[in-house]
Design a protein around this motif. Structure first.
Motif, PDB file in Angstrom:
ATOM      1  N   GLY A   1       0.883  -1.266  -0.229  1.00 15.99           N
ATOM      2  CA  GLY A   1      -0.024   0.009   0.001  1.00 15.99           C
ATOM      3  C   GLY A   1       0.831   1.345  -0.064  1.00 15.99           C
ATOM      4  N   PRO A   2       0.139   2.323  -0.235  1.00 14.50           N
ATOM      5  CA  PRO A   2       0.925   3.783  -0.224  1.00 14.50           C
ATOM      6  C   PRO A   2       1.580   3.929   1.005  1.00 14.50           C
ATOM      7  N   HIS A   3       2.540   4.899   0.965  1.00 15.03           N
ATOM      8  CA  HIS A   3       3.377   5.235   2.410  1.00 15.03           C
ATOM      9  C   HIS A   3       2.224   6.154   3.071  1.00 15.03           C
ATOM     10  N   GLY A   4       2.293   5.797   4.362  1.00 12.74           N
ATOM     11  CA  GLY A   4       1.535   6.607   5.311  1.00 12.74           C
ATOM     12  C   GLY A   4      -0.139   6.060   5.492  1.00 12.74           C
TER      13      GLY A   4
ATOM     14  N   ALA B   1       5.805  -5.925   4.601  1.00 10.88           N
ATOM     15  CA  ALA B   1       4.727  -4.688   3.882  1.00 10.88           C
ATOM     16  C   ALA B   1       5.757  -3.988   2.962  1.00 10.88           C
ATOM     17  N   CYS B   2       5.141  -3.343   2.064  1.00 12.17           N
ATOM     18  CA  CYS B   2       6.055  -2.910   1.110  1.00 12.17           C
ATOM     19  C   CYS B   2       4.934  -1.592   0.430  1.00 12.17           C
ATOM     20  N   ASN B   3       5.708  -0.609  -0.383  1.00  8.74           N
ATOM     21  CA  ASN B   3       5.103   0.081  -1.135  1.00  8.74           C
ATOM     22  C   ASN B   3       4.676  -0.272  -2.517  1.00  8.74           C
TER      23      ASN B   3
ATOM     24  N   GLU C   1       6.683   6.001  -8.850  1.00 13.70           N
ATOM     25  CA  GLU C   1       6.406   6.930  -7.628  1.00 13.70           C
ATOM     26  C   GLU C   1       7.353   6.550  -6.549  1.00 13.70           C
ATOM     27  N   TYR C   2       7.739   5.355  -6.322  1.00 13.27           N
ATOM     28  CA  TYR C   2       8.660   4.989  -5.217  1.00 13.27           C
ATOM     29  C   TYR C   2      10.058   4.353  -5.624  1.00 13.27           C
ATOM     30  N   HIS C   3      10.877   4.302  -4.832  1.00 15.26           N
ATOM     31  CA  HIS C   3      12.289   3.699  -5.386  1.00 15.26           C
ATOM     32  C   HIS C   3      12.254   2.197  -4.930  1.00 15.26           C
TER      33      HIS C   3
ATOM     34  N   LYS D   1      -3.601  -5.887  -0.881  1.00 12.67           N
ATOM     35  CA  LYS D   1      -3.392  -4.446  -1.132  1.00 12.67           C
ATOM     36  C   LYS D   1      -4.053  -3.607  -0.198  1.00 12.67           C
ATOM     37  N   LEU D   2      -3.683  -2.810   0.699  1.00 12.08           N
ATOM     38  CA  LEU D   2      -4.233  -2.008   1.230  1.00 12.08           C
ATOM     39  C   LEU D   2      -4.563  -0.437   0.616  1.00 12.08           C
ATOM     40  N   GLU D   3      -5.651  -0.315   0.576  1.00 11.32           N
ATOM     41  CA  GLU D   3      -6.193   0.783  -0.167  1.00 11.32           C
ATOM     42  C   GLU D   3      -6.747   1.893   0.850  1.00 11.32           C
ATOM     43  N   PRO D   4      -6.354   2.879   1.429  1.00 12.64           N
ATOM     44  CA  PRO D   4      -6.864   3.613   2.236  1.00 12.64           C
ATOM     45  C   PRO D   4      -8.252   4.252   2.001  1.00 12.64           C
ATOM     46  N   GLU D   5      -9.066   4.221   2.824  1.00  8.20           N
ATOM     47  CA  GLU D   5     -10.253   4.844   2.720  1.00  8.20           C
ATOM     48  C   GLU D   5     -10.747   5.740   4.322  1.00  8.20           C
ATOM     49  N   VAL D   6     -11.078   7.012   3.913  1.00  3.87           N
ATOM     50  CA  VAL D   6     -11.452   7.750   5.121  1.00  3.87           C
ATOM     51  C   VAL D   6     -12.305   7.034   6.187  1.00  3.87           C
TER      52      VAL D   6
END
Length: 179
Positions: free
Chosen positions: A24-27, A128-130, A135-137, A153-158
């Motif tokens: 998933g994306p950082h953060g 875990a990984c990005n 977009e990422y190195h 895949k973790l896709e953030p949702e509010v």
């Protein structure tokens, strides 16, 4: 995928002794949700940031004796045979190829042969990984390495993050801002 669903997947992964890889994306909370799951299960948590790791961090230092060279496993690896926990391998696709090579046997057979290290029976591997890409190195995980894991895949949702934040003590001002 909601944080509650991810936490349940992690719990099942721990029970089934099946390594899991979260992408998933950082953060977005990949590390935090693994640590919170370990806490909820009442087991230990030990994280290793692989982006700065070198093979010696897993294989250990060489020791020369009259019988040959052996490796002394690092003291930072999980050791307690009586405890249970999650050994969290963070930033796995930022690790060098040499580090990933050292991890391959640990992930698939719970040991590092050069040092004679065995992951204690009650410990489980979660990574875990990005996402790979421009977009990422990061490096793309090769199929042999990637096949050692169940993946999600973790896709953030509010809404899901705010619910998770309430359950895990995130400050109300932060929750209000995100919501």
């Amino acid at each position: 995928m909601s944080y509650a669903v991810v936490s349940r997947l992690l719990e099942h992964s721990v029970v089934a002794d099946q390594p899991m890889l979260s992408e998933g994306p950082h953060g977005c909370g990949k590390s935090e949700i693994v640590e919170a799951t370990a806490k909820r299960l009442g087991i230990g948590f030990l994280g290793l940031d692989l982006s700065a790791a070198e093979p010696v961090d897993l294989l250990g230092l060489p020791s020369i004796s009259p019988h040959g060279t052996t490796y002394l496993a690092p003291a930072s690896l999980p050791r307690d045979e009586k405890s249970k926990g999650i050994f969290f391998l963070d930033e796995i696709n930022r690790a060098s190829r040499q580090v990933r090579a050292a991890l391959l046997n640990l992930i698939s057979s719970r040991k590092i042969e050069l040092s004679g290290y065995y992951l204690p029976e009650g410990w489980r591997i979660i990574a875990a990984c990005n996402p790979s890409g421009n977009e990422y190195h990061t490096d793309e995980l090769d199929p042999a390495f990637g096949s050692r894991f169940m993946k999600y895949k973790l896709e953030p949702e509010v809404r899901g993050w705010v619910a998770w934040g309430r359950e895990n003590g995130v400050h109300p001002d932060v929750l209000g801002f995100v919501g």
